[in-house]
Design a protein around this motif. Structure first.
Motif, short mmCIF file in Angstrom:
data_model
loop_
_atom_site.label_atom_id
_atom_site.label_comp_id
_atom_site.label_asym_id
_atom_site.label_seq_id
_atom_site.Cartn_x
_atom_site.Cartn_y
_atom_site.Cartn_z
N THR A 123 17.90 14.94 -5.29
CA THR A 123 18.41 13.57 -5.05
C THR A 123 17.74 13.05 -3.78
OG1 THR A 123 20.31 14.41 -3.78
CG2 THR A 123 20.61 14.11 -6.15
N PRO A 124 16.55 12.47 -3.89
CA PRO A 124 15.77 12.13 -2.70
C PRO A 124 16.40 11.04 -1.82
CG PRO A 124 14.76 11.21 -4.67
CD PRO A 124 15.85 12.11 -5.13
N TYR A 125 17.38 10.29 -2.34
CA TYR A 125 17.99 9.22 -1.54
C TYR A 125 19.45 9.51 -1.16
CZ TYR A 125 14.02 6.82 -3.68
OH TYR A 125 12.77 6.48 -4.13
N SER A 126 20.04 10.54 -1.75
CA SER A 126 21.45 10.85 -1.51
C SER A 126 21.58 12.14 -0.72
CB SER A 126 22.21 11.00 -2.83
OG SER A 126 22.13 9.81 -3.58
N ALA A 127 22.66 12.24 0.09
CA ALA A 127 22.92 13.43 0.91
C ALA A 127 24.19 14.12 0.45
CB ALA A 127 23.03 13.03 2.38
N PHE A 128 24.21 15.45 0.58
CA PHE A 128 25.38 16.26 0.26
C PHE A 128 25.65 17.21 1.43
CE2 PHE A 128 23.95 14.74 -3.80
CZ PHE A 128 25.08 14.65 -4.59
N PRO A 129 26.91 17.55 1.66
CA PRO A 129 27.22 18.46 2.78
C PRO A 129 26.60 19.84 2.59
CG PRO A 129 29.16 18.08 1.40
CD PRO A 129 28.12 17.12 0.94
N ALA A 130 26.39 20.52 3.70
CA ALA A 130 25.76 21.83 3.64
C ALA A 130 26.61 22.85 2.90
CB ALA A 130 25.48 22.33 5.06
N ASP A 131 27.94 22.67 2.90
CA ASP A 131 28.82 23.61 2.21
C ASP A 131 29.20 23.13 0.81
OD1 ASP A 131 30.40 21.48 2.89
OD2 ASP A 131 32.04 22.67 3.73
N PHE A 132 28.44 22.16 0.26
CA PHE A 132 28.73 21.66 -1.09
C PHE A 132 28.66 22.81 -2.09
CE2 PHE A 132 27.06 20.42 -5.22
CZ PHE A 132 27.96 19.43 -5.62
N ALA A 133 29.56 22.76 -3.06
CA ALA A 133 29.53 23.75 -4.14
C ALA A 133 30.17 23.13 -5.36
CB ALA A 133 30.25 25.03 -3.74
N ALA A 134 29.59 23.34 -6.51
CA ALA A 134 30.15 22.92 -7.78
C ALA A 134 29.99 24.08 -8.75
CB ALA A 134 29.42 21.68 -8.30
N PRO A 135 30.88 24.23 -9.71
CA PRO A 135 30.79 25.37 -10.63
C PRO A 135 29.44 25.46 -11.35
CG PRO A 135 32.91 24.26 -10.87
CD PRO A 135 32.07 23.40 -9.97
N LEU A 142 20.66 22.45 -5.47
CA LEU A 142 20.73 21.01 -5.21
C LEU A 142 19.93 20.70 -3.95
CD1 LEU A 142 21.95 18.18 -5.75
CD2 LEU A 142 23.92 18.89 -4.34
N HIS A 143 19.01 19.76 -4.04
CA HIS A 143 18.12 19.44 -2.92
C HIS A 143 18.22 17.94 -2.65
CE1 HIS A 143 16.56 23.46 -3.81
NE2 HIS A 143 16.53 23.05 -5.08
N ASP A 144 18.82 17.60 -1.49
CA ASP A 144 19.07 16.19 -1.22
C ASP A 144 18.01 15.61 -0.29
OD1 ASP A 144 19.68 17.11 1.31
OD2 ASP A 144 21.83 16.63 1.21
N ARG A 145 18.28 14.41 0.23
CA ARG A 145 17.27 13.71 1.03
C ARG A 145 16.93 14.47 2.32
NH1 ARG A 145 21.47 8.99 2.30
NH2 ARG A 145 22.40 9.80 4.23
N ASP A 146 17.86 15.28 2.82
CA ASP A 146 17.59 16.05 4.04
C ASP A 146 16.83 17.33 3.75
OD1 ASP A 146 18.97 14.16 5.63
OD2 ASP A 146 20.90 15.09 5.10
N ASP A 147 16.71 17.67 2.49
CA ASP A 147 16.01 18.90 2.10
C ASP A 147 14.58 18.65 1.63
OD1 ASP A 147 18.44 20.32 2.47
OD2 ASP A 147 19.07 19.82 0.43
N VAL A 148 14.26 17.39 1.36
CA VAL A 148 12.99 17.07 0.70
C VAL A 148 11.79 17.47 1.57
CG1 VAL A 148 11.54 15.17 -0.12
CG2 VAL A 148 13.94 15.27 -0.77
#
Length: 313
Positions: A123-135, A142-148
């Motif tokens: 998700t190059p334009y959206s951010a997720f918390p570092a502790d995000f987790a989904a089943p 998951l690689h967000d805008r801060d990971d690109v």
């Protein structure tokens, strides 16, 4: 330099283009970056936004989602021209297994067994918390805008985390996978196909030409006039073919196709040579050649037309 398939892809969204450019510039030189790869199987039409083939790591199928992407504990949504529910993880998983099965079913893969196939959501334009987790989506997938900025390294780690005890693909495996994804059974240009097309084109008549040919069956001598490109040559050749092979109401005839121009004579001979033997006139050439003895004994039927540009007569 990273190997690109294709080298200059077209993208449906700016998000996909930006992720591709980042990977193009940061992946190692022995990796493959594949864009917009499609696969049709018995069930669905699949398309991978991006695929990354990493020796000693794995094959990663990447699903790119632009706009504002969010997760509410059970549902993924995307905003951008309206809000809609999306299923990026389901898409990535489905495409991953479809391509894995396709590769492993190819006879060239042989008995190599399973290698690491992984999926990722970017998700190059959206951010997720570092502790995000989904089943269905751990944070490492998951690689967000801060990971690109480190996406190439994260995808390699993504593959290792998803290994499930499968071996990482070797350099030879990666080369073979890229070859399989290009397809097999390549063919060159078929000269027979070109000849068949020319024959079909010569047989194709307009309604007016077909009507005119119908009328000429009742006439022993006709004169057809028209400008360049009006169809005189096509009409003459069609008449010659029909007279040569015969009709249900008339037996085959011995036909000569004559013209004044040497160049046109050569063209007519080339065209006639592509016809089935039973439809070729007995003689094709110029009046002068026929007068020099180049023609066979007197033909029993002739196709005639006239024009100002050297058309057959």
């Amino acid at each position: 330099m990273t190997r690109l398939l294709p080298e200059r892809p077209q993208f449906a969204s700016e998000a996909e283009k930006q992720v591709w450019e980042r990977l193009r510039d940061t992946l190692p030189g022995d990796a493959f970056l594949i864009a917009n790869q499609r696969l049709v199987d018995h069930n669905l039409d699949h398309e991978a936004d991006l695929m990354v083939l990493l020796p000693d790591a794995g094959v990663v199928v990447v699903e790119v989602k632009g706009g504002s992407v969010s997760y509410d504990g059970g549902r993924w949504t995307q905003r951008g021209g309206g809000e809609r529910e999306i299923r990026p993880v389901d898409q990535a998983i489905r495409v991953k297994y479809a391509f894995r099965d396709y590769v492993e079913a190819d006879p060239r893969w042989g008995g190599r067994g399973h290698v690491v196939w992984a999926h990722a959501v970017v998700t190059p334009y959206s951010a997720f918390p570092a502790d995000f987790a989904a089943p269905d989506c751990p944070r490492w997938a998951l690689h967000d805008r801060d990971d690109v900025h480190d996406l190439a390294g994260r995808l390699a780690e993504n593959a290792r985390c998803a290994s499930q005890s499968h071996r990482a693909p070797s350099h030879a495996d990666v080369e073979l996978i890229s070859e399989i994804l290009r397809g097999r059974g390549f063919t060159g240009h078929d000269r027979n196909a070109e000849a068949l097309e020319r024959q079909a084109e010569a047989d194709r008549l307009t309604a007016e030409q077909a009507a005119l040919l119908q009328v000429t069956r009742l006439l022993n001598r006709i004169e057809v006039r028209g400008g360049a490109g009006s169809g005189k040559t096509v009409l003459a050749l069609a008449q010659a073919k029909e007279l040569t092979r015969g009709r249900h109401d008339a037996p085959p005839q011995r036909v000569a196709v004559l013209c004044y121009s040497i160049g046109l004579g050569q063209f007519l001979r080339r065209e006639v040579e592509s016809w089935p033997k039973g439809t070729r006139p007995a003689y094709v050439g110029t009046f002068h050649e026929s007068g020099d003895g180049g023609a066979p004994p007197r033909a029993t039927a002739r196709t005639a037309s006239s024009g100002r540009n050297g058309c057959p007569s």
